[in-house]
Design a protein around this motif. Structure first.
Motif, mmCIF file in Angstrom:
data_model
loop_
_atom_site.group_PDB
_atom_site.id
_atom_site.type_symbol
_atom_site.label_atom_id
_atom_site.label_comp_id
_atom_site.label_asym_id
_atom_site.label_seq_id
_atom_site.Cartn_x
_atom_site.Cartn_y
_atom_site.Cartn_z
ATOM 1 N N GLU A 194 25.731 26.530 34.777
ATOM 2 C CA GLU A 194 24.266 26.989 34.939
ATOM 3 C C GLU A 194 24.171 27.518 36.178
ATOM 4 O OE1 GLU A 194 22.261 23.359 34.472
ATOM 5 O OE2 GLU A 194 21.971 23.424 32.069
ATOM 6 N N PHE A 195 24.594 27.210 37.121
ATOM 7 C CA PHE A 195 24.624 27.842 38.566
ATOM 8 C C PHE A 195 25.207 29.014 38.644
ATOM 9 C CE2 PHE A 195 26.906 28.868 42.474
ATOM 10 C CZ PHE A 195 26.022 29.104 43.450
ATOM 11 N N VAL A 196 26.606 29.114 37.863
ATOM 12 C CA VAL A 196 26.941 30.528 37.922
ATOM 13 C C VAL A 196 25.995 31.340 37.150
ATOM 14 C CG1 VAL A 196 28.821 31.855 37.029
ATOM 15 C CG2 VAL A 196 29.412 29.790 38.083
ATOM 16 N N GLU A 197 25.612 30.914 35.909
ATOM 17 C CA GLU A 197 24.669 31.912 35.030
ATOM 18 C C GLU A 197 23.578 32.377 35.956
ATOM 19 O OE1 GLU A 197 24.767 33.233 32.338
ATOM 20 O OE2 GLU A 197 26.550 32.199 31.471
ATOM 21 N N ARG A 198 22.990 31.175 36.784
ATOM 22 C CA ARG A 198 21.622 31.661 37.563
ATOM 23 C C ARG A 198 21.997 32.378 38.571
ATOM 24 N NH1 ARG A 198 20.644 26.899 38.506
ATOM 25 N NH2 ARG A 198 21.137 26.728 40.487
ATOM 26 N N PHE A 199 23.299 32.475 39.153
ATOM 27 C CA PHE A 199 23.446 33.259 40.420
ATOM 28 C C PHE A 199 23.723 34.751 39.766
ATOM 29 C CE2 PHE A 199 26.992 35.458 42.539
ATOM 30 C CZ PHE A 199 26.349 35.731 43.888
ATOM 31 N N ILE A 200 24.255 34.789 38.906
ATOM 32 C CA ILE A 200 24.691 36.153 38.401
ATOM 33 C C ILE A 200 23.453 36.821 38.004
ATOM 34 C CG2 ILE A 200 25.857 37.602 36.706
ATOM 35 C CD1 ILE A 200 28.184 35.646 36.620
ATOM 36 N N ALA A 201 22.624 36.066 37.202
ATOM 37 C CA ALA A 201 21.327 36.814 36.645
ATOM 38 C C ALA A 201 20.385 37.134 37.817
ATOM 39 C CB ALA A 201 20.584 35.767 35.985
ATOM 40 N N LYS A 323 32.757 37.948 51.729
ATOM 41 C CA LYS A 323 31.118 38.338 51.727
ATOM 42 C C LYS A 323 30.365 38.069 50.499
ATOM 43 C CE LYS A 323 31.716 42.760 54.796
ATOM 44 N NZ LYS A 323 31.481 44.091 54.543
ATOM 45 N N VAL A 324 31.002 38.199 49.376
ATOM 46 C CA VAL A 324 30.178 37.705 48.229
ATOM 47 C C VAL A 324 30.143 36.271 48.010
ATOM 48 C CG1 VAL A 324 30.086 38.064 45.759
ATOM 49 C CG2 VAL A 324 31.010 40.088 47.222
ATOM 50 N N LEU A 325 31.362 35.711 48.376
ATOM 51 C CA LEU A 325 31.575 34.162 48.460
ATOM 52 C C LEU A 325 30.457 33.538 49.378
ATOM 53 C CD1 LEU A 325 32.954 31.957 47.064
ATOM 54 C CD2 LEU A 325 34.448 31.714 49.209
ATOM 55 N N THR A 326 30.273 34.204 50.542
ATOM 56 C CA THR A 326 29.134 33.785 51.171
ATOM 57 C C THR A 326 27.630 34.061 50.952
ATOM 58 O OG1 THR A 326 30.566 34.203 53.389
ATOM 59 C CG2 THR A 326 28.128 34.169 53.706
ATOM 60 N N ILE A 327 27.570 35.168 50.050
ATOM 61 C CA ILE A 327 26.278 35.258 49.305
ATOM 62 C C ILE A 327 26.023 34.156 48.334
ATOM 63 C CG2 ILE A 327 25.043 36.764 47.883
ATOM 64 C CD1 ILE A 327 26.426 38.919 49.299
ATOM 65 N N PHE A 331 23.167 31.305 48.347
ATOM 66 C CA PHE A 331 22.143 31.110 47.274
ATOM 67 C C PHE A 331 22.326 29.618 46.709
ATOM 68 C CE2 PHE A 331 21.627 30.860 42.647
ATOM 69 C CZ PHE A 331 20.357 31.849 42.279
ATOM 70 N N GLU A 332 23.439 29.071 46.709
ATOM 71 C CA GLU A 332 23.577 27.553 46.330
ATOM 72 C C GLU A 332 22.941 26.877 47.162
ATOM 73 O OE1 GLU A 332 27.368 24.481 45.826
ATOM 74 O OE2 GLU A 332 27.449 26.451 46.666
ATOM 75 N N MET A 333 22.804 26.913 48.403
ATOM 76 C CA MET A 333 22.000 26.340 49.379
ATOM 77 C C MET A 333 20.330 26.353 49.276
ATOM 78 S SD MET A 333 24.010 24.328 50.979
ATOM 79 C CE MET A 333 24.868 24.128 49.549
ATOM 80 N N GLY A 334 19.940 27.322 48.327
ATOM 81 C CA GLY A 334 18.672 27.577 48.033
ATOM 82 C C GLY A 334 17.912 28.529 49.041
#
Length: 470
Positions: A194-201, A323-327, A331-334
């Motif tokens: 769900e996190f991956v889906e939300r992040f990509i969206a 860079k993208v992993l940091t993004i 995002f994961e940290m809110g």
């Protein structure tokens, strides 16, 4: 008896250059070694649970950029389950705060060298000598220049960044080290998906499902994904989706990776290398495999072919992947990711709804991978790689140079043929693909002719049939 000459003392520039080379080489070696074991949906890391983002124990701040890559790679190789790192001096500070504990670095444990940047500001005098400026001098210098003082005109301030090494140890290397005061919540598989889906969206990158292969189409700025039920496991689906999303972050409106370079096979190969490295780091972070593609095993080959084995090329690719992993971590940290291109948080609900509508239109159901894997035997082998003829069909069916170039890069025979045509790797993708199509057609004709030729008894006098290689 002659006396030995004392070794010449190295200046700060020599030290900086040497530590950078050592750092870059170590990152490249780890990345290339892991690439050798990647692919075929295997995880090249040894830890049995997702790893956290490496951070400093005493400050609580995560490491960034190349240092973050170095620590994640070390954790992958060593199988460290702890994401806390600290210097020996910081360890002494922790020991002082916990006098009842007997803490010591495990026998034989070696630290990891990281880089600390230091920016130098200087002016070059008329005699050519450099004059270094302190922060106070910089402010005074800027004020004088703004007021038009200084006759003759003041020289321009120049800046240079030097790097100095410092060594850190993982908490896993320290006996008696205190456990984490606050254990981070480990996402379940459902939460991770769900996190991956939300992040990509929320990136604003549109994803559309179809009956073809996974790819990113820069012409329309869209990720194209096979339907979820075509994947054996959910992990495969989300790993592939993240991989293609990484390609999309290189668009001119985002990180602008591709638009800064000529569109040729060399630069496209480096973009694939960056994406594979991102897949490796994201896989370790979120317990996902690397997407199954020949390109995973070609990181080393691409580096040798296109840069002559230059470790800096591998290092730069790893740093850009980070860079993208940091993004993702922000995002994961809110948090609102710091990247200027990432949509503002108030737009995220609308972006999620837009992606849900696209999935509904194409009939994609995100629960499908789990249903598919339940219906299959866990012992089923992965599908065999595409044959030469099937790859040729895919190449001919592709409707843009980028898709065609990816097919070339992911097929060993195709890549060899392309490099023979374009030894300098400077030809544009469009012209290379047009030329390659003609060669491929001739190669297919030759293969068909060889199959159709009648089999005659060997007499020992026939000349061997020459195999066409353009």
């Amino acid at each position: 008896m002659s006396q030995e000459q004392p070794a010449e003392k190295k200046n700060r520039f020599q030290i900086s250059r040497e530590v950078q080379e050592e750092f870059v080489n170590s990152v490249a070696e780890n990345m290339l070694a892991l690439a050798d074991t990647a692919g075929k949906w295997q995880k090249p890391w040894t830890a049995d649970k997702p790893m956290g983002m490496p951070f400093c124990v005493t400050t609580g701040r995560p490491y960034g950029g190349a240092n973050m890559v170095k620590l994640m790679l070390t954790s992958i190789v060593k199988g460290y389950q702890d994401d806390r790192w600290l210097t020996f001096k910081q360890l002494q500070q922790v020991q002082a705060d916990h006098p009842a504990r007997d803490m010591k670095i495990k026998k034989g444990a070696k630290g990891v060298k990281l880089l600390r940047p230091e920016e130098l500001a200087f002016i070059v005098g008329e005699d050519g000598k450099w004059q270094y400026l302190t922060d106070k001098q910089l402010k005074e210098f800027a004020a004088q220049k703004e007021q038009g003082l200084g006759i003759p005109p003041l020289p321009e301030v120049q800046r240079m960044t030097l790097f100095y090494p410092f060594t850190v140890f993982c908490a896993a290397q320290i006996e008696g080290f205190p456990p984490k005061e606050q254990q981070t919540h480990a996402m379940t598989t459902i939460e991770r998906n769900e996190f991956v889906e939300r992040f990509i969206a929320c990136t604003g990158i549109p994803v559309e499902h179809h009956g073809g292969d996974a790819h990113y189409n820069p012409a329309v700025d869209m990720v194209k994904m096979p339907f979820p039920e075509r994947f054996t496991m959910p992990e495969e689906y989300y790993a592939t989706k993240l991989h293609e999303t990484y390609h999309a972050t290189g668009h001119a409106t985002r990180e602008n990776r591709k638009e800064k370079q000529a569109h040729n096979i060399k630069n496209f190969a480096f973009e694939e290398m960056r994406a594979e490295m991102f897949s490796m780091l994201a896989g370790a972070r979120f317990d996902l495999p690397m997407p199954e593609s020949n390109s995973a095993a070609y990181i080393n080959k691409w580096n040798q072919t296109f840069s002559g084995g230059d470790a800096k090329a591998v290092f730069q690719a790893a740093a850009e992947a980070a860079k993208v992993l940091t993004i993702m971590h922000q995002f994961e940290m809110g948090e609102q990711p710091k990247a200027a291109w990432f949509p503002r948080s108030e737009t995220w609900p609308a972006l999620i709804e837009e992606q849900a509508q696209r999935d509904a239109v194409t009939g994609a159901h995100m629960a499908a991978p789990a249903q598919a894997v339940a219906a299959r035997s866990t012992n089923d082998p992965r599908p065999a790689p595409l044959s030469f003829e099937k790859s040729a069909e895919a190449f001919q069916a592709a409707d843009d140079p980028v898709s065609k170039a990816r097919i070339i890069l992911q097929n060993p025979e195709f890549l060899e043929m392309a490099l023979k045509q374009d030894a300098e790797t400077a030809r544009s993708l469009a012209s290379l693909c047009d030329s390659f199509a003609q060669t491929l057609s001739m190669e297919l004709d030759e293969k068909n002719r060889m199959r159709a030729a009648p089999s005659l008894p060997a007499t020992g006098t026939e000349a061997p049939v020459a195999r066409m290689r353009m």
